[in-house]
Design a protein around this motif. Structure first.
Motif, short mmCIF file in Angstrom:
data_model
loop_
_atom_site.label_atom_id
_atom_site.label_comp_id
_atom_site.label_asym_id
_atom_site.label_seq_id
_atom_site.Cartn_x
_atom_site.Cartn_y
_atom_site.Cartn_z
N TRP A 72 18.84 32.53 -12.32
CA TRP A 72 17.85 33.98 -11.71
C TRP A 72 17.12 34.72 -12.55
O TRP A 72 17.30 34.74 -13.93
N ARG A 73 16.02 35.02 -11.92
CA ARG A 73 14.94 35.69 -12.81
C ARG A 73 15.04 37.45 -12.32
O ARG A 73 16.03 37.59 -11.33
N ARG A 74 14.35 38.16 -13.22
CA ARG A 74 14.27 39.46 -12.69
C ARG A 74 13.66 39.79 -11.43
O ARG A 74 14.33 40.56 -10.80
N ARG A 75 12.64 39.08 -10.84
CA ARG A 75 12.08 39.23 -9.57
C ARG A 75 12.22 37.78 -8.91
O ARG A 75 11.77 36.95 -9.40
N MET A 76 12.96 38.05 -7.76
CA MET A 76 13.22 36.73 -6.93
C MET A 76 12.83 36.98 -5.63
O MET A 76 12.55 38.09 -4.99
N PRO A 77 12.37 35.77 -5.09
CA PRO A 77 12.01 35.85 -3.50
C PRO A 77 13.34 35.97 -2.58
O PRO A 77 14.31 36.02 -3.29
N ASP A 94 10.51 33.41 3.52
CA ASP A 94 12.16 33.32 3.36
C ASP A 94 12.37 34.64 2.69
O ASP A 94 13.65 35.04 2.63
N HIS A 95 11.47 35.74 2.83
CA HIS A 95 11.83 37.13 2.84
C HIS A 95 12.70 37.61 3.66
O HIS A 95 13.42 38.50 3.73
N TRP A 96 12.68 36.89 5.03
CA TRP A 96 13.43 37.34 6.12
C TRP A 96 14.88 37.02 5.76
O TRP A 96 15.83 37.65 6.41
N VAL A 97 15.30 36.40 4.70
CA VAL A 97 16.52 36.21 4.58
C VAL A 97 17.28 37.38 4.01
O VAL A 97 18.49 37.59 3.97
N ALA A 98 16.38 38.23 3.44
CA ALA A 98 17.07 39.60 3.19
C ALA A 98 17.86 40.32 4.21
O ALA A 98 19.02 40.97 4.21
N GLY A 99 17.31 40.27 5.50
CA GLY A 99 18.04 40.84 6.60
C GLY A 99 19.06 39.62 7.34
O GLY A 99 20.00 40.24 7.46
N GLY A 100 18.70 38.46 7.20
CA GLY A 100 19.53 37.44 7.53
C GLY A 100 20.96 37.29 7.19
O GLY A 100 22.08 37.14 7.60
N ALA A 101 20.80 37.67 5.71
CA ALA A 101 22.08 37.46 5.11
C ALA A 101 23.00 38.54 5.46
O ALA A 101 24.26 38.31 5.65
N LEU A 102 22.41 39.77 5.66
CA LEU A 102 23.44 40.71 6.35
C LEU A 102 23.90 40.47 7.80
O LEU A 102 25.09 40.93 8.27
N LEU A 115 20.30 41.78 -3.78
CA LEU A 115 19.52 42.88 -3.67
C LEU A 115 18.64 43.55 -5.22
O LEU A 115 17.74 43.83 -5.16
N ARG A 116 19.46 43.50 -6.35
CA ARG A 116 19.04 43.96 -7.35
C ARG A 116 17.76 43.05 -8.02
O ARG A 116 17.07 43.69 -8.73
N HIS A 117 17.97 41.58 -7.57
CA HIS A 117 16.86 40.78 -8.24
C HIS A 117 15.64 40.63 -7.30
O HIS A 117 14.76 40.01 -7.41
N PHE A 118 16.04 41.19 -5.78
CA PHE A 118 14.71 40.90 -4.93
C PHE A 118 13.56 41.48 -5.21
O PHE A 118 13.58 42.73 -5.62
N ASP A 119 12.46 40.94 -5.22
CA ASP A 119 11.12 41.37 -5.54
C ASP A 119 10.77 42.16 -4.06
O ASP A 119 10.19 41.20 -3.17
N PHE A 120 10.64 43.15 -3.93
CA PHE A 120 10.30 43.99 -2.59
C PHE A 120 9.05 43.86 -2.14
O PHE A 120 8.61 44.01 -0.95
N ARG A 121 8.08 43.32 -2.99
CA ARG A 121 6.70 42.89 -2.79
C ARG A 121 6.53 41.89 -1.90
O ARG A 121 5.66 41.55 -1.23
N GLU A 122 7.70 40.75 -1.66
CA GLU A 122 7.71 39.90 -0.87
C GLU A 122 7.74 40.24 0.52
O GLU A 122 7.52 39.41 1.64
#
Length: 324
Positions: free
Chosen positions: A123-128, A190-198, A176-183
């Motif tokens: 993992w990197r600091r900012r992730m998609p 794939d930024h929609w996976v932020a909601g799909g995971a929930l 969530l800590r690694h997610f780049d919110f600019r995405e």
């Protein structure tokens, strides 16, 4: 000649295309819940065919291109192998084919630890948004394990499903800590996976809540967690939809299948949570969201077909003349 071309074609399909399997698979589950057997069967056929194609590519890279295999195994998209397998297994279990579903659960469980560790370690600091696949894959195991535990009355498997559910929730917070919110405004899909995971967390929670294994305070806690995850996923849905309106991304990208999957997953989570949580209005909401997901699948398919069309050659009159 044909034997060489086909393997190259299969090996060229990257793990990010696993989102297409997940999208078709979860639509089949949702369409099955709402009793639309023909489109549900068609979606299952598509998911199964793509799963076999991706599996062939996975094996060919493992055997013939170890360098590429190791490089892809370090990326979050590699976890679509686990997630797609569990979604396909969940649909087969829904159809009563528990033997095949059990085999898929075993396969997914074997793939999951190695891929999960490899992804998290890189993992990197900012992730998609693909970073949230650590949660999706883990909750996929919980969904399928819970379905099989209910089908066979296996309390031990239900407890394993609960462990995956709790771990998946923890992995969501880590991602969530690694997610780049600019995405949210510039992501390719794939930024929609932020909601799909929930949403898949809520789906797993709905299965656990409806299980006879959990009673009293444990049942109440699971119901509360399910509704909390579903509420958060619906909030993500609204935010991401507003971001799409503000910053339209109309060009086809393979990661757009990772948009369709969360849309279908949110609909299926609403449908599945309505009865065990005692919130009946989630069912009609899920039906509306399901048809939105079907429309998104068709639009993404059309965009893919357009992207595959060869470019037209320039008209002879438009070509510059060469001096004699």
């Amino acid at each position: 000649m044909r034997s060489r071309t086909a393997p190259r074609c299969w090996a060229g399909v990257g793990p990010a295309a696993g989102g297409a399997v997940m999208a078709a698979g979860i639509l089949s589950v949702g369409l099955g819940l709402t009793r639309h057997p023909v489109p549900a069967a068609a979606a299952l056929a598509v998911a199964g065919a793509l799963w076999l194609l991706l599996g062939a590519g996975f094996v060919l890279r493992l055997v013939g291109d170890r360098g590429r295999f190791r490089a892809e195994a370090d990326t979050p998209a590699a976890l679509t192998a686990v997630a797609a397998t569990t979604v396909l297994g969940a649909r087969l279990c829904q159809l009563g084919r528990t033997g095949a579903a059990t085999a898929l659960l075993v396969l997914a469980a074997l793939l999951w630890p190695g891929l999960l560790c490899s992804v998290v370690l890189h993992w990197r600091r900012r992730m998609p948004g693909a970073a949230f696949l650590v949660c999706v894959a883990t909750q996929g195991l919980a969904v399928l394990a819970c379905a099989l535990a209910t089908a066979h009355g296996l309390d031990g498997l239900a407890h394993a499903a609960l462990a995956c559910f709790c771990l998946g929730a923890a992995l969501y917070l880590l991602a969530l800590r690694h997610f780049d919110f600019r995405e949210v405004l510039r992501g390719a899909g794939d930024h929609w996976v932020a909601g799909g995971a929930l949403s898949i967390t809520a789906l797993a929670g709905a299965g656990l809540t409806g299980s006879a294994v959990w009673t009293g305070p444990a049942h109440t806690a699971l119901r509360t967690a399910t509704l909390a995850a579903l509420t958060a996923s619906l909030l993500w849905y609204a935010v991401l939809l507003a971001a799409e309106v503000r910053s339209p991304r109309t060009r086809y990208d393979v990661r757009r299948w990772s948009t369709v999957f969360p849309l279908g997953m949110t609909a299926t989570a609403c449908l599945s949570a309505a009865t065990p949580t005692g919130v009946p209005w989630l069912w009609p909401l899920g039906e509306v969201l399901l048809w939105i997901a079907v429309a998104a699948w068709l639009l993404t398919l059309a965009a893919w077909l357009v992207s595959r069309r060869p470019a037209r050659p320039a008209h002879p009159a438009a070509r510059p003349r060469t001096p004699r």
